[in-house]
Design a protein around this motif. Sequence first.
Motif, mmCIF file in Angstrom:
data_model
loop_
_atom_site.group_PDB
_atom_site.id
_atom_site.type_symbol
_atom_site.label_atom_id
_atom_site.label_comp_id
_atom_site.label_asym_id
_atom_site.label_seq_id
_atom_site.Cartn_x
_atom_site.Cartn_y
_atom_site.Cartn_z
ATOM 1 N N HIS B 247 -124.224 44.050 -61.965
ATOM 2 C CA HIS B 247 -125.419 43.389 -61.438
ATOM 3 C C HIS B 247 -126.190 42.751 -62.592
ATOM 4 C CE1 HIS B 247 -129.186 42.728 -59.304
ATOM 5 N NE2 HIS B 247 -128.520 42.967 -58.164
ATOM 6 N N PRO B 248 -126.634 41.531 -62.411
ATOM 7 C CA PRO B 248 -127.352 40.864 -63.507
ATOM 8 C C PRO B 248 -128.555 41.675 -63.992
ATOM 9 C CG PRO B 248 -126.949 39.343 -61.699
ATOM 10 C CD PRO B 248 -126.496 40.674 -61.211
ATOM 11 N N TYR B 249 -129.170 42.408 -63.090
ATOM 12 C CA TYR B 249 -130.339 43.205 -63.495
ATOM 13 C C TYR B 249 -129.906 44.322 -64.435
ATOM 14 C CZ TYR B 249 -134.208 46.457 -63.389
ATOM 15 O OH TYR B 249 -135.196 47.306 -63.747
ATOM 16 N N PHE B 286 -134.159 40.329 -56.709
ATOM 17 C CA PHE B 286 -134.150 40.026 -58.138
ATOM 18 C C PHE B 286 -134.054 38.524 -58.412
ATOM 19 C CE2 PHE B 286 -131.853 40.105 -62.355
ATOM 20 C CZ PHE B 286 -132.943 40.555 -63.079
ATOM 21 N N HIS B 287 -133.800 37.712 -57.373
ATOM 22 C CA HIS B 287 -133.435 36.322 -57.648
ATOM 23 C C HIS B 287 -134.470 35.522 -58.435
ATOM 24 C CE1 HIS B 287 -135.651 34.960 -53.972
ATOM 25 N NE2 HIS B 287 -135.782 33.868 -54.695
ATOM 26 N N ARG B 289 -136.021 36.298 -60.960
ATOM 27 C CA ARG B 289 -135.929 36.575 -62.391
ATOM 28 C C ARG B 289 -134.488 36.454 -62.903
ATOM 29 N NH1 ARG B 289 -138.652 42.365 -63.045
ATOM 30 N NH2 ARG B 289 -138.804 41.843 -65.248
ATOM 31 N N CYS B 290 -133.597 36.113 -62.005
ATOM 32 C CA CYS B 290 -132.182 36.198 -62.338
ATOM 33 C C CYS B 290 -131.675 34.874 -62.911
ATOM 34 C CB CYS B 290 -131.401 36.557 -61.076
ATOM 35 S SG CYS B 290 -129.653 36.799 -61.337
ATOM 36 N N ASP B 291 -130.899 34.950 -64.014
ATOM 37 C CA ASP B 291 -130.392 33.697 -64.570
ATOM 38 C C ASP B 291 -129.111 33.252 -63.868
ATOM 39 O OD1 ASP B 291 -128.859 35.721 -65.534
ATOM 40 O OD2 ASP B 291 -129.285 35.349 -67.663
ATOM 41 N N ARG B 292 -128.568 34.084 -63.006
ATOM 42 C CA ARG B 292 -127.359 33.715 -62.291
ATOM 43 C C ARG B 292 -127.636 33.343 -60.834
ATOM 44 N NH1 ARG B 292 -122.789 35.484 -64.811
ATOM 45 N NH2 ARG B 292 -121.686 35.586 -62.818
ATOM 46 N N ALA B 293 -128.930 33.227 -60.504
ATOM 47 C CA ALA B 293 -129.285 32.998 -59.102
ATOM 48 C C ALA B 293 -128.742 31.679 -58.599
ATOM 49 C CB ALA B 293 -130.801 33.017 -58.955
ATOM 50 N N CYS B 297 -128.932 33.103 -53.017
ATOM 51 C CA CYS B 297 -129.642 34.327 -53.365
ATOM 52 C C CYS B 297 -131.026 34.421 -52.725
ATOM 53 C CB CYS B 297 -129.775 34.453 -54.876
ATOM 54 S SG CYS B 297 -128.199 34.684 -55.680
ATOM 55 N N CYS B 315 -124.757 42.075 -55.144
ATOM 56 C CA CYS B 315 -125.032 40.807 -55.803
ATOM 57 C C CYS B 315 -124.116 39.744 -55.242
ATOM 58 C CB CYS B 315 -124.823 40.936 -57.317
ATOM 59 S SG CYS B 315 -125.358 39.460 -58.192
#
Lengths: 293, 347, 392
Positions: B247-249, B286-287, B289-293, B297, B315
């Motif tokens: 998970h990116p988080y 989390f989207h 703050r997520c760089d992979r969003a 998402c 995710c």
Amino acid sequence: MRGLSQNWAVFRESRIGMLGLIVILLFGVFGALWPIMINTVWDPLIYHPVVGFDPMLLHPSPPTKAHLLGTDPIGRDILAQLMFSTGREFLLGVLSALITVVIGTVIGTVAAYYGGFTDTFFMRVADIMMLFPFIPLLVVVGSMVRLTFFPFAIILGVLGGFGGITIILKAQALSVKVRPYIDAARVAGGSSFHIIRAHIIPNVLPLSFLYMMFNVTGAILSEATLSFFGVLNIDMSWGMMIHTAEAAGYLFDFGKYWWLWLPSGLAITLFCAAFYMVGRGLDEVVNPRLRKR
Amino acid sequence: MDPLLKLDDFTMHYRTKAGWVQAVDGVTLSLARGQALGLVGESGCGKTSIAMSVMKLLPYNSKVVRGRILFEGRDIYSMTDGEVRKMRWKGVAMIFQAAMNSLNPVYRVGNQIVEAIVTHEPETSEEEAWARVRSLFELVGIPKERMYHYPHEYSGGMKQRAVIAMALACNPKMIIADEPTTALDVIVQDKILREMDQIRRKINMSMIYISHDVSVIAEVSDVVAVMYAGKLVELGQADDVFKRPRHPYTYALMRAYPSILGEKHELATIPGEPPNLLDPPSGCRFHPRCDRASAECSKADPMWREICPGHYCTCHNPVEIGGTWVGQVRSGKAADGGDQLGTSSNS
Amino acid sequence: MRRYVLSRLGQVILTLLIYITLVYFLLQAMPGDITQMYLANPKVPQAAREELRKQLGLDQGVVMQYLTYVKNFFRGELGVSFSHYPRPVWDILMERLPRTFVLFLTAHVLSFYVGYVMGRVIAWRRGRVVDYAATVVGITFWTAFYPLLALVLIWIFAYTLRLLPLNQFIEPKLWQGAPFSANTVFGYMVYGGGAVAIGLFLIFYAFLRGLKRTRRNVALAWLSGSVLVAVALLAASRAGLLVYIWDIVNHMVLPVCTLTLISFAGTMLLMRDSMLETVQEDYVMAAHAKGLPDTIVRDRYAARTAILPTVTSLVLSLASSMSGGLVTETMFSWPGLGQVLFHSALANDYPLATGALAFTGVFLLIAHFVADILYAVLDPRIAYTGQPAAEG
């Protein structure tokens, strides 16, 4: 420091506090009626609270149309006495509580700010004052010099001001003093007087105000008790009304002469309870820990 | 065999003036006997709320909206008060976040432990209970004459040990340790953690470690669960989660902690702030703050899925790169490799 | 602990000196100087005046007068009462002090206990009906006009319902031809009652301390407690004292209840507030988590620590409750210190009034001292640091 409206919102949630506030407001209206009544409806000769007399009746007279709460043993109207005294009780309570709180706040903040000898001295004084049995003392003093209204209010206020309240307010001021912005103000070149006045006192004031409410209760009860024992030289007050009835021997037949003691007794209790309740309501504003989470 | 503890789509909200705070949302996990689970996440993500839910110690303004918590197969929210009391300490004991303050200042420390023993085992005499306190104190390393002292006479580390001794007093089946060592300095913290871990393995007890500190969790957990904004975002064997966060988080969280033994890497911060749980973001929480969003998402809530065996993640775009060693994983583990799979063989 | 007690004792003695000094100079400052009144009072015969003049050191300077006064105070020479001439003030006060002591102690223990138990309950049930009801009723009594409340209660219970005797200390008719004086009986009563109270405390402590509260121990404690009381009553009745003791006790009921009624709310509200704080403490949560029964968590955890600030303010309010005691004694014609003070003040009996005022201070100081010790026993942190530990 939160704004006034926010504090009001918190206070409004306290049912006890609101109940007290409503009762105080009712008393306020009741007391404000006095000058109106005596200037318009009531004949001052008959309805004067101290020297009035109604020649048409035997006294003490039970409630009649002319005297809604009856008359006292020397022919004065009970309702008029009650109304007249309301304003005086407000004056006495608020004046003496104000003196107490002003002295307490000043000493408390100064002792907290300077510490050292000033602190030790005033705290020891407060310790001793707290040990003083005031009512017995005032009974003895009052029996020597019959205290009148204003000296009595001032004495009560001053005696209270050096007592326990300074310890409580000092503790509060100390907790303010250690906050970073006080140091910041000092570094910025603020004078001691300025720091105390502009930073410490405003943070102590809510607590002072809270104790003022409790002190109003204390002052009124002291006055009533001492008046009742006849050691004060006050022409009319709720305590005096009961004293008059008691001195004339009417309190031995309690049930029969209820109008002589019930209205004034109820007024004292309600009035004091109301201030006390407002104090408790304020307590929930000042002490967040008491609030419902 | 049944798991000892099972959370099944557990959802719990707090009522506040501003509205409902969605503190725990659809958490599903299970804990086998003898297993150590690490629950990690930023402050305010619902870790402690889960602990309180398991103890059934929620404040009056909380509400279980959905789901169940099963302890030994029984739903604790349909137990009577008496049954809950029996479950507490004998079944689940707890080491509180502020262990320092969880001792009553006016009773001797020993008394407080004896009280717990006598309450749960009425057949034990007071003398026997004191004897047990003595051996517990030995176990956690406090001189035994200390049991007659008051909490204020203890040092911080000693209080911590006393609280651990208290948690062990009734031989519970599991212990929840909520930030057990946060208030201590790093040296003492490490020592206590190791001791706790040793005791746990000695008596084959389950444990839930709750911490925001990844290194603490890494040191002592078999299984790791990562929480974000009231939701479980990743769950798996400690090695899997820490070596190959999906998970990116979790990935970002690993990057935010320095690793003493691992490779040098730049410490990364996670941009933005944890969301307001009164009104959480749509889709994946989390989207923002997520760089992979991706576009998806913010619309759809990602499903809870098993990415590889025993490794779960929610995710849409899980991290793919494998083998990045980002955390310090349980240094003692290499020595006794059998334990690594202990959980799976147990359950 | 010993150091703490000694330092407290030193403070008490110092405060006593200051208090006596203040009383002295206060009365000096009154118009119509006390010594003048002493000498001018027609009830005091000529022969006694010279004696008094010497005793008071009136022929010396102010400082010497003051020192004489302090010396006399500590030797118990407080002069001769005008209104009870020629009884020495000391004798009168010594006779009255035990009566005040018993009334004060009984009423305070009772009111503290009632306040503590009720505060505990309403804090535990915060925001429920019982909380609001008890708070409003409590505040009403707390702020009630006390003399009037006393009159109303006398009127209801003694005058209308005739359940209890009207006022006073004893029933004069009963005591005519009694083989004892009221003071003798009262003395027996105080010592006997004190012994029984200590005995009961020891029994309950031995059986029920801490964790021993099993059903068998509770039964045993009650059993041996009742045996002790029965033995004491039997002894009193064999000595022919019982009927007289009963009379005194009967006369005590109404003042004690009134005093309790008016003062329990202070403890109750404080206990409530203090407990609202402790219920949020981690150790209360931990106690719940330990699976302890609800009442044990309430009593041994939340209430036990919440009691400490309550005791502090009990100490602080001793002085004002002393005032309540004065009013009680006057209203119920209970011949104690307060009544003496009030009557002598109104009768311009200055030696007696000052003596009573000084004694009230001494009494308060002793109460203060005892409460301080009690506080240290209740909170193990105090004797350790000498200061109440900061909460949290």
